[in-house]
Design a protein around this motif. Structure first.
Motif, short mmCIF file in Angstrom:
data_model
loop_
_atom_site.label_atom_id
_atom_site.label_comp_id
_atom_site.label_asym_id
_atom_site.label_seq_id
_atom_site.Cartn_x
_atom_site.Cartn_y
_atom_site.Cartn_z
N LYS A 61 91.32 35.36 -1.24
CA LYS A 61 89.96 35.11 -0.75
C LYS A 61 89.55 36.18 0.27
O LYS A 61 88.40 36.65 0.27
N MET A 62 90.48 36.58 1.12
CA MET A 62 90.17 37.63 2.09
C MET A 62 89.84 38.94 1.39
O MET A 62 88.88 39.64 1.74
N ALA A 63 90.63 39.29 0.36
CA ALA A 63 90.37 40.53 -0.38
C ALA A 63 88.99 40.49 -1.03
O ALA A 63 88.23 41.46 -0.94
N ARG A 64 88.66 39.38 -1.67
CA ARG A 64 87.36 39.23 -2.30
C ARG A 64 86.24 39.28 -1.27
O ARG A 64 85.17 39.85 -1.51
N TYR A 65 86.48 38.67 -0.11
CA TYR A 65 85.48 38.65 0.96
C TYR A 65 85.15 40.07 1.42
O TYR A 65 83.98 40.45 1.55
N ILE A 66 86.19 40.88 1.64
CA ILE A 66 85.97 42.25 2.11
C ILE A 66 85.22 43.06 1.06
O ILE A 66 84.27 43.78 1.37
N VAL A 67 85.65 42.94 -0.19
CA VAL A 67 84.99 43.70 -1.26
C VAL A 67 83.52 43.31 -1.37
O VAL A 67 82.65 44.17 -1.52
N HIS A 68 83.24 42.02 -1.27
CA HIS A 68 81.85 41.57 -1.42
C HIS A 68 80.99 41.95 -0.22
O HIS A 68 79.80 42.22 -0.36
N LYS A 69 81.59 41.98 0.96
CA LYS A 69 80.85 42.32 2.17
C LYS A 69 80.55 43.82 2.28
O LYS A 69 79.68 44.22 3.04
N SER A 70 81.28 44.64 1.55
CA SER A 70 81.21 46.09 1.73
C SER A 70 80.09 46.70 0.91
O SER A 70 79.95 46.43 -0.28
N ASP A 71 79.33 47.58 1.54
CA ASP A 71 78.26 48.32 0.87
C ASP A 71 78.69 49.74 0.51
O ASP A 71 78.01 50.42 -0.25
N TRP A 72 79.81 50.19 1.06
CA TRP A 72 80.31 51.53 0.73
C TRP A 72 81.83 51.52 0.77
O TRP A 72 82.45 50.61 1.30
N THR A 73 82.40 52.55 0.17
CA THR A 73 83.85 52.65 0.09
C THR A 73 84.28 54.11 0.17
O THR A 73 83.51 55.01 -0.17
N ALA A 74 85.50 54.33 0.64
CA ALA A 74 86.13 55.64 0.55
C ALA A 74 86.92 55.69 -0.75
O ALA A 74 87.74 54.80 -1.02
N LEU A 75 86.64 56.70 -1.56
CA LEU A 75 87.26 56.81 -2.89
C LEU A 75 88.09 58.09 -2.93
O LEU A 75 87.61 59.16 -2.57
N ALA A 76 89.33 57.94 -3.38
CA ALA A 76 90.25 59.08 -3.43
C ALA A 76 90.49 59.52 -4.88
O ALA A 76 90.66 58.69 -5.78
N THR A 77 90.47 60.84 -5.07
CA THR A 77 90.78 61.43 -6.37
C THR A 77 91.83 62.52 -6.18
O THR A 77 92.18 62.88 -5.06
N THR A 78 92.30 63.06 -7.30
CA THR A 78 93.11 64.27 -7.27
C THR A 78 92.18 65.43 -7.57
O THR A 78 91.58 65.50 -8.65
N SER A 79 92.02 66.32 -6.59
CA SER A 79 91.03 67.39 -6.72
C SER A 79 91.32 68.31 -7.90
O SER A 79 92.47 68.68 -8.16
#
Length: 225
Positions: A61-79
């Motif tokens: 529930k905590m994980a879902r709560y954070i995901v739903h509350k978030s409007d942006w995210t840091a996304l990592a790729t391999t350059s």
């Protein structure tokens, strides 16, 4: 006389209930109940809002709560770009798992192939994103540093894919445009498309004692509200 006793008992019960729960009954379709540290609101019997995050014992529930509350995210790729080809590369993206009162738990994105990280994803679609309660007022209110475990954050690893199903594409549009209204006016010639993270692993840090692995079935089965 019996009717008077019954009425008095009912009034006494309601007064006690309101005092005990610190609740206020505004009208037949609106109930606000505050039972620290949670706040639940019902509007027309449809809306449930939690002002504070769930207890740390409820990891999914905590994980879902954070995901739903978030409007942006840091996304990592391999350059894939020189001179940092092969290095980890992090970037910021707007995100939504659904309109404010309708959560799917799936992070959706509005993307263009012109974006540098999307170009990385075309070569290797594997990615990790992270979201934190530091994005909300919760950590500031409690004076938690963003690195404090009590300022919970979630880390989602998976594959970013294009949304192709028409029904899901409509939901992604609603999810993103309702929370990021300016997206509708972004340049039409940029070839925007809807993407989503197909989650393969969820890590959560929301309390002392180390990171938790969140079960995917439990994550999708729970309600973040």
């Amino acid at each position: 006389m019996e009717h008077s006793r019954t009425s008095f008992a009912l009034i006494f019960f309601l007064v006690g209930w309101l005092a005990q729960g610190n609740a206020s009954l505004n009208n037949r379709n609106h109930l606000t109940y505050v039972n620290s540290p949670y706040e639940i609101q019902r509007e027309n019997n449809l809306t449930v809002v939690r002002a504070e995050p769930p207890p740390h014992e409820l990891a999914a529930k905590m994980a879902r709560y954070i995901v739903h509350k978030s409007d942006w995210t840091a996304l990592a790729t391999t350059s894939t770009h020189e001179p940092i080809k092969g290095f980890p590369f992090a970037n910021i993206f707007s995100v939504s798992d659904g309109p404010i009162h309708k959560s799917k738990g799936i992070p959706y994105f509005y993307l263009t192939d012109m974006e540098i990280s999307v170009q990385d994803l075309k070569e290797d679609a594997r990615t990790t994103i992270t979201m934190s309660l530091a994005q909300t007022n919760f950590c500031k209110k409690h004076q938690y540093d963003p690195e404090d475990p009590l300022c919970a954050h979630v880390i989602l690893t998976g594959t970013l894919v294009r949304v192709t199903d028409p029904s899901e594409k409509n939901f992604a549009r609603q999810a993103l445009f309702s929370r990021h209204p300016e997206m509708k006016d972004w340049p039409k010639d940029h070839g925007w498309w809807f993407g989503k993270l197909v989650i393969s692993k969820i890590c959560l840090l929301d309390y002392f004692g180390g990171i938790k692995d969140v079960n995917l079935d439990e994550y999708f089965a729970t309600n973040p509200m």
